[in-house]
Design a protein around this motif. Structure first.
Motif, PDB file in Angstrom:
ATOM      1  N   LEU A 198       0.827  -1.207   0.000  1.00 49.63           N
ATOM      2  CA  LEU A 198       0.000   0.000   0.000  1.00 49.63           C
ATOM      3  C   LEU A 198       0.856   1.250   0.000  1.00 49.63           C
ATOM      4  O   LEU A 198       2.064   1.199   0.233  1.00 49.63           O
ATOM      5  CB  LEU A 198      -0.912   0.004   1.239  1.00 49.63           C
ATOM      6  CG  LEU A 198      -1.800  -1.216   1.461  1.00 49.63           C
ATOM      7  CD1 LEU A 198      -2.474  -1.137   2.825  1.00 49.63           C
ATOM      8  CD2 LEU A 198      -2.833  -1.339   0.348  1.00 49.63           C
ATOM      9  N   GLY A 201     -11.469  -2.149  -2.232  1.00 43.39           N
ATOM     10  CA  GLY A 201     -10.147  -2.767  -2.226  1.00 43.39           C
ATOM     11  C   GLY A 201     -10.096  -4.019  -3.081  1.00 43.39           C
ATOM     12  O   GLY A 201      -9.126  -4.244  -3.818  1.00 43.39           O
ATOM     13  N   PHE A 222      -7.680  -4.350  -6.339  1.00 41.83           N
ATOM     14  CA  PHE A 222      -6.750  -5.465  -6.556  1.00 41.83           C
ATOM     15  C   PHE A 222      -7.018  -6.131  -7.908  1.00 41.83           C
ATOM     16  O   PHE A 222      -6.091  -6.489  -8.642  1.00 41.83           O
ATOM     17  CB  PHE A 222      -6.884  -6.502  -5.432  1.00 41.83           C
ATOM     18  CG  PHE A 222      -6.054  -6.195  -4.210  1.00 41.83           C
ATOM     19  CD1 PHE A 222      -4.723  -5.836  -4.328  1.00 41.83           C
ATOM     20  CD2 PHE A 222      -6.600  -6.286  -2.940  1.00 41.83           C
ATOM     21  CE1 PHE A 222      -3.943  -5.561  -3.204  1.00 41.83           C
ATOM     22  CE2 PHE A 222      -5.842  -6.023  -1.812  1.00 41.83           C
ATOM     23  CZ  PHE A 222      -4.515  -5.659  -1.944  1.00 41.83           C
ATOM     24  N   GLY A 264      -3.169  -9.148  -5.172  1.00 40.52           N
ATOM     25  CA  GLY A 264      -4.434  -9.198  -4.434  1.00 40.52           C
ATOM     26  C   GLY A 264      -4.861 -10.626  -4.136  1.00 40.52           C
ATOM     27  O   GLY A 264      -5.378 -10.930  -3.055  1.00 40.52           O
ATOM     28  N   THR A 268      -6.862  -5.092   2.516  1.00 43.51           N
ATOM     29  CA  THR A 268      -7.823  -4.839   1.442  1.00 43.51           C
ATOM     30  C   THR A 268      -8.535  -3.517   1.658  1.00 43.51           C
ATOM     31  O   THR A 268      -8.766  -2.755   0.707  1.00 43.51           O
ATOM     32  CB  THR A 268      -8.834  -5.993   1.361  1.00 43.51           C
ATOM     33  OG1 THR A 268      -8.125  -7.236   1.314  1.00 43.51           O
ATOM     34  CG2 THR A 268      -9.701  -5.870   0.119  1.00 43.51           C
ATOM     35  N   LYS A 309      -6.237  -0.918   0.538  1.00 44.48           N
ATOM     36  CA  LYS A 309      -6.184  -0.806  -0.923  1.00 44.48           C
ATOM     37  C   LYS A 309      -7.326   0.063  -1.430  1.00 44.48           C
ATOM     38  O   LYS A 309      -7.136   0.890  -2.334  1.00 44.48           O
ATOM     39  CB  LYS A 309      -6.263  -2.197  -1.552  1.00 44.48           C
ATOM     40  CG  LYS A 309      -5.877  -2.220  -3.021  1.00 44.48           C
ATOM     41  CD  LYS A 309      -4.415  -1.822  -3.202  1.00 44.48           C
ATOM     42  CE  LYS A 309      -3.996  -1.888  -4.671  1.00 44.48           C
ATOM     43  NZ  LYS A 309      -2.572  -1.474  -4.830  1.00 44.48           N
ATOM     44  N   GLU A 325      -6.634   3.782  -0.879  1.00 51.49           N
ATOM     45  CA  GLU A 325      -5.676   4.437  -1.773  1.00 51.49           C
ATOM     46  C   GLU A 325      -6.370   5.332  -2.793  1.00 51.49           C
ATOM     47  O   GLU A 325      -5.777   6.307  -3.279  1.00 51.49           O
ATOM     48  CB  GLU A 325      -4.852   3.385  -2.516  1.00 51.49           C
ATOM     49  CG  GLU A 325      -3.754   2.756  -1.681  1.00 51.49           C
ATOM     50  CD  GLU A 325      -2.863   1.829  -2.483  1.00 51.49           C
ATOM     51  OE1 GLU A 325      -1.762   1.519  -2.013  1.00 51.49           O
ATOM     52  OE2 GLU A 325      -3.279   1.416  -3.597  1.00 51.49           O
TER      53      GLU A 325
END
Length: 547
Positions: free
Chosen positions: A111, A304, A308, A316, A352, A355, A358
């Protein structure tokens, strides 16, 4: 070899502070050192009773079960500290601290930006993860094993040499003998790695991944067939956890099971939703559940998974594979999905979530998406802060109220107030507490030990009648009697004459309390603590006050 992401200025400034708060919180909970709760006391008594040669291979008393590696290490730490609460909790503390810092390094490889900050903050401040860092049970070691295996999988997901495979396989062996859940993380991540090497025709790498799977898998099979499969406690525990085995989602009730399980997992063990015991939540059940659910956490997890899939399906997949293997084992009736048994999935879930977070930075192409994700990140952060603050100020909420006991305080109260010849009646579910603290403090009280009335009872009236008989039997002597009642919060289960299991909201201890408070007893209450109560009864004409 994995690519370490470049840290932003926010990460460089914020992460040390977040990690420091997480470290202090774990140390605070360790030094707070509450009384052992039911399962902790039972496991501690087994550690005291069994030698090193027996503790890892003998079916433990009181339906306890734990991996052999954990039991041997816990026995070592306990013996070094004469089995004090602190010595028994020290292994979990070390695992909790190691998992915290290793998870922070893992996020550096997966991440960046807001996603990394949120994931580390959630791991650092999660009430359940802090709680398990000071518990006399194996679950924090399960978390550490999961983080270690995920770190290794991410570290070597592109290139795995023969020497590295032997090292990773050796670590895998340690993980699977110290953690019952490690096999799900290892088989998922390294199984996917092997599949990818096969599809890419990288057969040397495939052989190296096979070494890891072979070494760790062989260790797990040996553990399973030589110890786990032969342990009668495992079958008993599986029967007790039966409602938490995943059903096939082919009916409305099956789908509802997944919704309900996901909701409670957000509370515990993932720690993002508000704890349902918090007193400021609405009283209405529907409103309470609606307010408690971390919509931000759920939304970021879904985002997330999508991210991925869009940006790095392989990476992922390595992280999320543990969810798939665990679900598969549950569908086969081999592993229940509930609370502390899935705490090892917390790093998978939080990576996750990170993610998805982000997208709050420059990753999202659309400005509207960025602001929507920022709202979810802010909402998740608020829920996390509320949970953390509530549990730091009210430690009984750290692991959930059912895992907080004041048995030590109740026993100390009796020790200070009882006369030399006073007898003590132990309700059947308070015996484990007395056994542990008697070993530590040499109490050696004259005891009347209660039996579990639920085993033979067919109604609540039967349980009340059994309680009355035991109370009367305790009063036949010449001395004053103290009654230590345990498990105030546990509901009563019994089978009626037709064998149908009934569950009542009335705890067994409440039935005893009602008997003690009724004529001709009128027992004065002496101590009320969490999950324990103390009463005293004289023989007719005796004084109930003073020593």
């Amino acid at each position: 070899m994995d690519q370490i992401k470049k840290s932003t200025a926010g990460e460089k400034c914020g992460l040390p502070l977040i990690l420091a708060v997480g470290l202090v919180a774990r140390l605070h909970w360790f030094w707070y050192n509450p009384s052992l709760w039911n399962d902790e006391a039972s496991l501690a008594n087994n550690l005291i009773k069994y030698s090193f040669s027996k503790i890892a291979v003998t079916p433990l008393d009181d339906a306890q079960a734990a991996p052999p590696g954990y039991l041997l290490l816990e026995k070592l730490f306990g013996l070094a500290g004469n089995y004090s609460e602190h010595s028994l909790r020290f292994l979990s503390l070390l695992c909790g601290i190691a998992a915290l810092f290793l998870f922070a390094d893992l996020t550096r490889r997966v991440l960046s930006g807001a996603g990394r900050l949120l994931a580390v903050a959630a791991f650092s401040l999660s009430g359940p993860l802090i709680y398990h860092s000071g518990e006399v049970k194996q679950y924090q070691m399960e978390v550490l094993a999961a983080v270690v295996l995920l770190w290794l999988a991410v570290r070597f997901h592109e290139n795995l040499t023969g020497r590295q495979a032997l090292g990773v396989g050796g670590v895998g062996i340690l993980c699977v003998v110290c953690s019952n859940s490690a096999i799900f993380v290892l088989s998922g991540a390294f199984g996917l790695m092997a599949a990818r090497f096969f599809l890419l025709k990288q057969y040397r790498m495939l052989a190296h991944a096979g070494v890891v799977l072979g070494l760790a898998g062989s260790a797990f099979l040996a553990y399973y067939f030589l110890i786990l499969r032969l342990n009668p406690n495992v079958a008993q525990l599986k029967a007790g956890w039966a409602p938490h085995f995943a059903p096939w989602p082919v009916s409305s009730s099956g789908v509802l099971w997944y919704v309900r399980t996901a909701f409670f997992a957000m509370v515990n063990p993932f720690g993002l939703s508000l704890d349902l015991d918090l007193p400021f939540l609405p009283q209405s059940v529907a409103a309470k559940y609606a307010v408690a659910l971390s919509v931000g956490g759920v939304g970021l997890f879904i985002l997330g998974v999508v991210e991925f899939w869009r940006r790095d399906r392989y990476l992922g997949g390595l992280i999320l594979a543990a969810l798939v293997t665990t679900l598969g084992a549950s569908l086969l009736g081999q592993y229940p999905l509930n609370e502390r048994l899935i705490v090892f999935l917390a790093p998978v879930f939080l990576l996750t979530v990170g993610k998805g977070a982000e997208l709050a930075g420059g990753v999202a192409a659309r400005k509207g998406v960025r602001w929507g994700v920022r709202f979810l990140v802010a909402l998740t952060s608020v829920y996390l802060a509320i949970n953390f603050t509530a549990k730091i100020t009210h430690p009984a909420w750290f692991g959930g109220v059912e895992k907080y006991s004041q048995a030590r305080e109740a026993i100390h109260y009796i020790a200070q107030a009882r006369r030399k010849d006073d007898r003590v009646y132990l309700m059947w579910n308070a015996v484990r507490f007395y056994d542990y603290y008697n070993f530590r403090e040499k109490l050696d009280w004259p005891l009347d030990v209660g039996t579990d009335p639920r085993r033979q009872a067919h109604s609540l009236d039967d349980i009340g009648a059994d309680a009355r008989r035991e109370i009367q039997a305790s009063l036949e002597g010449e001395n004053r009697v103290w009654f230590l009642l345990g498990d105030v919060l546990s509901p009563v289960e019994y089978r009626d004459q037709n064998g149908v299991v009934h569950q009542s909201a009335t705890p067994t201890a409440t039935i005893f309390k009602a008997v003690l408070s009724g004529n001709p007893y009128q027992a004065p209450e002496k101590f009320t603590g969490h999950a324990v109560e103390v009463y005293t009864l004289p023989r007719e004409g005796q004084d109930t006050t003073g020593k």
